[in-house]
Design an enzyme around this catalytic site. Structure first.
Site, PDB file in Angstrom:
ATOM      1  N   SER A  98       0.827  -1.210   0.000  1.00  0.00           N
ATOM      2  CA  SER A  98       0.000   0.000   0.000  1.00  0.00           C
ATOM      3  C   SER A  98       0.858   1.256   0.000  1.00  0.00           C
ATOM      4  O   SER A  98       1.994   1.260   0.462  1.00  0.00           O
ATOM      5  CB  SER A  98      -0.903   0.024   1.238  1.00  0.00           C
TER       6      SER A  98
HETATM    7  N1  SAH Z   1      -0.379  -5.291   4.002  1.00  0.00           N
HETATM    8  C1  SAH Z   1       0.401  -5.549   2.815  1.00  0.00           C
HETATM    9  C2  SAH Z   1      -0.301  -5.140   1.528  1.00  0.00           C
HETATM   10  C3  SAH Z   1      -1.287  -6.131   1.181  1.00  0.00           C
HETATM   11  S1  SAH Z   1      -1.856  -6.258  -0.457  1.00  0.00           S
HETATM   12  C4  SAH Z   1       1.751  -4.892   2.862  1.00  0.00           C
HETATM   13  O1  SAH Z   1       2.047  -4.174   3.827  1.00  0.00           O
HETATM   14  O2  SAH Z   1       2.537  -5.132   1.950  1.00  0.00           O
HETATM   15  C5  SAH Z   1      -3.181  -7.345  -0.077  1.00  0.00           C
HETATM   16  C6  SAH Z   1      -2.776  -8.755   0.249  1.00  0.00           C
HETATM   17  O3  SAH Z   1      -3.957  -9.454   0.625  1.00  0.00           O
HETATM   18  C7  SAH Z   1      -2.171  -9.524  -0.925  1.00  0.00           C
HETATM   19  O4  SAH Z   1      -0.929 -10.015  -0.578  1.00  0.00           O
HETATM   20  C8  SAH Z   1      -3.183 -10.627  -1.176  1.00  0.00           C
HETATM   21  O5  SAH Z   1      -2.594 -11.833  -1.606  1.00  0.00           O
HETATM   22  C9  SAH Z   1      -3.820 -10.780   0.190  1.00  0.00           C
HETATM   23  N2  SAH Z   1      -5.129 -11.429   0.169  1.00  0.00           N
HETATM   24  C10 SAH Z   1      -6.124 -11.337  -0.746  1.00  0.00           C
HETATM   25  N3  SAH Z   1      -7.179 -12.094  -0.400  1.00  0.00           N
HETATM   26  C11 SAH Z   1      -6.851 -12.691   0.781  1.00  0.00           C
HETATM   27  C12 SAH Z   1      -7.518 -13.594   1.650  1.00  0.00           C
HETATM   28  N4  SAH Z   1      -8.742 -14.060   1.377  1.00  0.00           N
HETATM   29  N5  SAH Z   1      -6.893 -13.984   2.770  1.00  0.00           N
HETATM   30  C13 SAH Z   1      -5.641 -13.532   3.080  1.00  0.00           C
HETATM   31  N6  SAH Z   1      -4.957 -12.685   2.292  1.00  0.00           N
HETATM   32  C14 SAH Z   1      -5.557 -12.263   1.153  1.00  0.00           C
END
Ligand code: SAH
Length: 248
Positions: A98
């Site tokens: 993000s």
């Molecule tokens: N917090 C992260 C950014 C996350 S991007 C950082 O600091 O880098 C969103 C993430 O959510 C992705 O890695 C994606 O794979 C994950 N995601 C999507 N659907 C999900 C689910 N159902 N359960 C767990 N993770 C999920």
């Protein structure tokens, strides 16, 4: 005899040369590391004052954590020099880290106490988890893509964050074995708040979560648990990757 002496002399000179070369290489490495530290440190300070304080996030603990965590080590090597820019960045597997402001905004809104147990859904690069760990939280983070979870785990342990625990799984289910949590942060967007997350939140605990359809308007929702329900309000229009459905 002369031959032996020469052999000794040669070995000695080669040894000295080797020693000298190693010394030069080590110093060069150190100089490079210092340069990097200064360069990225300066970019980080600039990022915090322009993008975060400049937009109204004032919580000193959040600002301190954002100044400290080396965000460039959470992105792929080729995009390190963009790590402090005012945008999200790809981290592989179609996912993103993000935008710095969003990380600061969500962390400040969640406002966790030191030593609180925080559940994160969407580990991604591990950067958000590191910021929470800097605030002294015990972080339980769930990621659905195994390769991302593993890489985030490696980055976090290389940097010494022993208070972050990562699990590969579907965030819709939360992490029941470690529940209840003082606070929950979700960094991918479901269309509706998953009921398991509400169940796993302590009474009075806070939840911050982007909600809405991918590509459509999503709202960042900040909620507090009261009884079995959430009292919630929308705090910011946002755009997040979807929270995908895992296997049943
Ligand atoms: N917090 C992260 C950014 C996350 S991007 C950082 O600091 O880098 C969103 C993430 O959510 C992705 O890695 C994606 O794979 C994950 N995601 C999507 N659907 C999900 C689910 N159902 N359960 C767990 N993770 C999920």
């Amino acid at each position: 005899m002369a031959k032996r002496k020469r052999f000794f002399h040669d070995t000695f000179t080669h040894g000295l040369t080797l020693f000298f070369l190693i010394f030069v290489m080590l110093s060069a490495d150190r100089i490079q590391a210092d340069d990097e530290k200064d360069e990225f440190g300066a970019m980080r300070k600039h990022m915090v004052s322009r993008q975060i304080e400049g937009r109204g996030v004032t919580d000193p603990a959040v600002l301190k954590a954002m100044k400290k965590v080396p965000r460039h080590l959470f992105v792929p090597i080729k995009s390190r020099r963009y790590a402090y820019g005012d945008y999200p960045l790809p981290i592989g597997k179609g996912q993103t880290i993000s935008q710095p402001y969003i990380v600061a905004f969500m962390t400040a809104a969640l406002n966790p106490e030191p030593r609180s147990r925080v559940l994160e859904i969407g580990t991604g690069s591990g950067y958000q988890a590191a910021i929470l760990a800097e605030l002294g939280c015990d972080v339980y983070s769930v990621e659905i893509i195994g390769a991302l979870a593993e890489r985030a785990g490696e980055t976090l342990s290389r940097l010494g964050y022993s208070n972050v625990h990562i699990k590969i799984g579907d965030g819709h289910k939360g992490w029941s074995e470690e529940a209840p949590f003082d606070a929950i942060i979700v960094t991918c967007a479901p269309e509706k708040i998953p009921p398991a997350l509400i169940r796993q939140l302590k009474e009075g605990g806070r939840l911050i979560i982007p909600v809405g359809k991918t590509g459509g308007v999503q709202q960042m929702v900040l909620a507090r648990k009261k009884g079995d329900r959430l009292v919630s309000r929308s705090v910011l229009p946002v755009r997040f990757v979807p929270m995908v459905e895992g296997p049943p």
